[in-house]
Design an enzyme around this catalytic site. Structure first.
Site, PDB file in Angstrom:
ATOM      1  N   ASP A 180     -16.267   1.005   5.602  1.00 31.11           N
ATOM      2  CA  ASP A 180     -16.283   1.208   4.534  1.00 31.11           C
ATOM      3  C   ASP A 180     -15.147   1.873   3.961  1.00 31.11           C
ATOM      4  OD1 ASP A 180     -16.566  -0.545   1.901  1.00 31.11           O
ATOM      5  OD2 ASP A 180     -16.013   1.020   1.006  1.00 31.11           O
ATOM      6  N   HIS A 193      -2.217  -9.522  -1.000  1.00 30.68           N
ATOM      7  CA  HIS A 193      -3.612 -10.188  -0.039  1.00 30.68           C
ATOM      8  C   HIS A 193      -2.850  -9.654   1.788  1.00 30.68           C
ATOM      9  CE1 HIS A 193      -6.652  -9.867  -2.743  1.00 30.68           C
ATOM     10  NE2 HIS A 193      -6.125 -10.525  -3.605  1.00 30.68           N
ATOM     11  N   GLU A 223     -14.557  -5.365   3.688  1.00 31.04           N
ATOM     12  CA  GLU A 223     -14.509  -4.490   3.845  1.00 31.04           C
ATOM     13  C   GLU A 223     -15.011  -3.571   4.653  1.00 31.04           C
ATOM     14  OE1 GLU A 223     -14.343  -2.634  -0.256  1.00 31.04           O
ATOM     15  OE2 GLU A 223     -13.612  -5.103   0.271  1.00 31.04           O
TER      16      GLU A 223
END
Length: 316
Positions: A180, A193, A223
């Protein structure tokens, strides 16, 4: 004989009679129409005048056929072409039959123009090719994440399940590495973004390059990424996870440094066969617990599920 002459003349296909020397001795009106020659221009000429010059060995094949004459039906697999008087080529189907007339050995050659049929076949082949290409694209889209190109969750679940079965058969370990990205929300908040997408693509390419060839690398969502590896024990899985963590930390040309936390879960060889779906769910849960233990302990580090209980530091 008149009825046979009428049959010869009125048959819808072009008919040629060839002698042993390969010369045309008879031709019907359909042959005149098909090839563009008057009959007088065909009679007595070598049949090679009706064959494209690129077929340089036709005379050799024709002589061999005459020496060992046998019937050849239409619909052969070899593509055949004929040549008109104006120099244009066209696809044909040909039937050959040996004849003996007044002690003379001849060959009856039936020639059929298959231009329309071949065009339809070519169109069908083109459509089939296009359908196969579209099917491959759909298969790719169904199994791969559109942004990163990695396997998506659906494909990972399928291939990881196959890996578990292989591991049981070989009595080998299976390891899941769950990654992560640390503070990824800040990337989107600070840089937008588009930069977040660039980060995800860079991380995906890095993980794919750093993983072993047979490892399964997938985007778990958002993610999060996940890697399934065969044959690694706890120590080896820790080394593999550190390699991936370091590779992500060393990514360049981004607007900010990216790090990742990694959780590991290892399934030792099982004596009895267990339901794959349940085992995979348990491994995922263990890797997830290890991942959040790594985050609680300060992020940008690796934690194995077997060491979760040893980590008691507050979240950083």
């Amino acid at each position: 004989m008149e009825i046979y002459q009428r049959i010869f003349e009125d048959t819808p296909d072009a008919l040629l009679v060839i002698d042993q020397a390969g010369h045309i001795v008879l031709a019907n009106i359909q042959a005149e129409t098909l090839f563009g020659y008057d009959r007088s221009q065909l009679i007595g000429q070598p049949v090679e005048m009706l064959i494209p010059t690129r077929f340089t060995r036709h005379a050799e094949y024709r002589a061999r056929y005459i020496a060992e004459a046998h019937s050849r039906s239409m619909g052969g697999t070899t593509e055949l072409f004929a040549l008109r008087k104006d120099g244009s080529e066209f696809p044909v189907d040909i039937m050959l039959s040996p004849l003996i007339l007044q002690s003379h050995h001849l060959v009856l050659c039936v020639v059929r123009d298959i231009t329309e049929r071949k065009a339809a076949q070519d169109e069908l082949a083109q459509q089939t090719t296009e359908l196969l290409r579209l099917h491959a694209e759909l298969e790719l889209l169904a199994n791969h994440d559109g942004l990163t190109g990695l396997y998506n969750w659906r494909a990972f679940y399928e291939y990881a399940g196959q890996m578990l079965k292989t591991a049981h058969r070989r009595q080998e370990n299976v390891t899941l590495l769950m990654l992560d990205l640390d503070h990824f929300k800040q990337v989107n908040d600070r840089f937008g973004h588009p930069e977040g997408d660039r980060v995800l693509q860079a991380v995906a390419a890095t993980l794919k390059a750093a993983a072993r060839e047979n490892d399964i690398v997938a985007r778990h969502g958002g993610e999060e990424f996940i890697v399934a590896a065969l044959g690694l024990n706890e120590a080896e899985s820790h080394v593999a996870a550190e390699r991936l963590r370091a590779a992500v930390a060393n990514i360049e040309n981004l607007k900010t440094r990216i790090t990742t936390s990694v959780g590991i879960a290892t399934l030792a060889p099982q004596a009895q066969k267990h339901e794959t779906t349940r085992v995979l769910a348990e491994l995922l849960d263990q890797a997830d617990q290890a991942l959040y233990a790594a985050k609680r302990n300060g992020r940008n580090q690796v934690c194995h599920f077997n060491r979760v209980a040893d980590i008691a530091s507050p979240a950083a």
